[in-house]
Scaffold this active site. Structure first.
Site, PDB file in Angstrom:
ATOM      1  N   GLY A   1      -7.165   3.480  -5.043  1.00  0.00           N
ATOM      2  CA  GLY A   1      -7.799   4.753  -4.756  1.00  0.00           C
ATOM      3  C   GLY A   1      -9.129   4.628  -4.026  1.00  0.00           C
ATOM      4  O   GLY A   1     -10.027   5.441  -4.208  1.00  0.00           O
TER       5      GLY A   1
ATOM      6  N   LYS B   1       0.824  -1.216   0.000  1.00  0.00           N
ATOM      7  CA  LYS B   1       0.000   0.000   0.000  1.00  0.00           C
ATOM      8  C   LYS B   1       0.857   1.265   0.000  1.00  0.00           C
ATOM      9  O   LYS B   1       0.413   2.327   0.420  1.00  0.00           O
ATOM     10  CB  LYS B   1      -0.971   0.017   1.181  1.00  0.00           C
ATOM     11  CG  LYS B   1      -1.843  -1.231   1.318  1.00  0.00           C
ATOM     12  CD  LYS B   1      -2.522  -1.612   0.011  1.00  0.00           C
ATOM     13  CE  LYS B   1      -3.523  -0.575  -0.466  1.00  0.00           C
ATOM     14  NZ  LYS B   1      -4.154  -0.976  -1.754  1.00  0.00           N
TER      15      LYS B   1
END
Length: 368
Positions: free
Chosen positions: A332, A125
């Site tokens: 996102g 991430k």
């Protein structure tokens, strides 16, 4: 002299027969040419297709084990689309150059499969998928799309198994892969060093608090019934004690993980890429990466188009008017609202780790 209609009626038949013979001869000749062409077609056409499917040569059992290993994250034991290399929207082949960059080398038989000379080792991430896709724009880089997880999950299969996963490259091209869990797995530094002490290592890092929330968001998208972020963060909420055994918290303790790598590699072989700058200034961060890898600067601001909806830069060909290609739906995601007190407590927890990490890397990432 008596007129005979039979003499004249045979002439058109002869003409038609003559034309038919000519056409038949041409057809046979064309067939002969086609057969001859097929028999001399260079084998690189089939090899190139095979190189785009690097798992083709694996034994069935190994292939099943490899695919199974892609179904779960090392720390969270969860499926992750990014590990399979599908974090970008369809038609990314229109943007990525590496698929066809090796044709010239294949013509003269100079393409071979090599062990990677550079690896993106972390962090989850942090922006590793974006970085890999940005790098694949470079004509001198060939990278495997899926995360091999060789050094943490498949090491017993051996280096030849690992090599077979790699795409073919020609002289002067770099072979790369990315597996973000390498950075936080204690056995990996020694294993990569045993493969090659000259391997260049890239780590994409991000504000550890934001990274932890992003990690949790991804997990919750697959397991909606998991406890709240707050409950997972603390061992004891009343005592305000952070649970460092939770992987989402543990990964962000960058200095602790870096210490393991510095036992085997000098700092000059590690590059730390800012995940924040990779979004706000992708061309600038890519300039650093290309310099670190010893490559000419091919990927520039012309390759990026910022998508305000996604909040990420999209990729485009500078010479084309085609639509830019952006991160897929797995990227996102909207983060949940976390209580400000929890975020503040996490910032206090990470502050000494961040300070040490800044000192070790010689770079202040500005997270505090």
């Amino acid at each position: 002299m008596e007129y005979s209609p039979h003499c004249h009626s045979t002439q058109p038949v002869k003409n038609k027969l003559f034309v038919f013979c000519i056409m038949l001869s041409l057809w046979v000749y064309m067939l002969y040419c086609c057969v001859g062409y097929c028999s001399t077609t260079p084998s690189f056409m089939m090899e190139e297709r095979s190189s785009r499917n690097p798992l083709k040569h694996l034994q069935k059992q190994d292939l099943e084990m490899f695919l199974k290993s892609q179904s779960g994250d090392l720390l969270n034991n969860e499926s992750d689309a990014d590990s399979k290399g599908d974090g970008w929207e369809e038609n990314k082949g229109d943007v990525v150059y590496d698929e066809d960059s090796g044709v010239a080398g294949a013509l003269n038989g100079s393409e071979t499969k090599k062990l990677p000379q550079a690896i993106i080792i972390g962090v989850k991430k942090g922006g590793t998928r974006a970085l890999l896709e940005f790098l694949r724009l470079h004509p001198d880089i060939r990278a495997v799309g899926a995360e091999p997880h060789f050094f943490d999950r498949n090491y017993e299969k051996g280096l030849e198994w690992y090599r077979e996963l790699m795409p073919k490259t020609e002289e002067g091209q770099l072979t790369m892969e990315k597996t973000p869990s390498y950075f936080v797995t204690k056995e990996v530094p020694a294993r990569i060093h045993a493969m090659s002490k000259d391997t260049k290592l890239i780590v994409v890092v991000r504000d550890p608090v934001t990274r932890a929330i992003s990690d949790y968001t991804q997990t919750r998208s697959k397991k909606p019934d998991i406890p709240s972020f707050e409950n997972l963060t603390f061992k004891n909420i009343t005592a305000n004690l952070i649970d460092t055994s939770w992987s989402a918290v543990q990964i962000g303790m960058y200095a602790r993980h870096l210490e393991q790598w510095l036992q085997f590699f000098p700092m000059s072989q590690l590059l730390f890429v800012s995940g924040e700058r990779l979004i706000s200034d992708p061309a600038g961060e890519m300039a650093r990466v290309q310099h670190f890898l010893g490559l000419r600067r091919e990927v520039t601001h012309k390759h990026f188009h910022f998508n305000p909806t996604k909040g990420f830069p999209c990729l485009k060909r500078p010479e084309s008017n085609s639509k830019p290609h952006c991160l897929g739906k797995t990227k996102g995601r909207t983060h949940p609202n976390i209580h400000p007190d929890v975020i503040q407590r996490l910032r206090e927890f990470y502050k000494p780790f961040n300070k040490k990490f800044y000192y070790m890397t010689g770079h202040d990432f500005g997270w505090d």
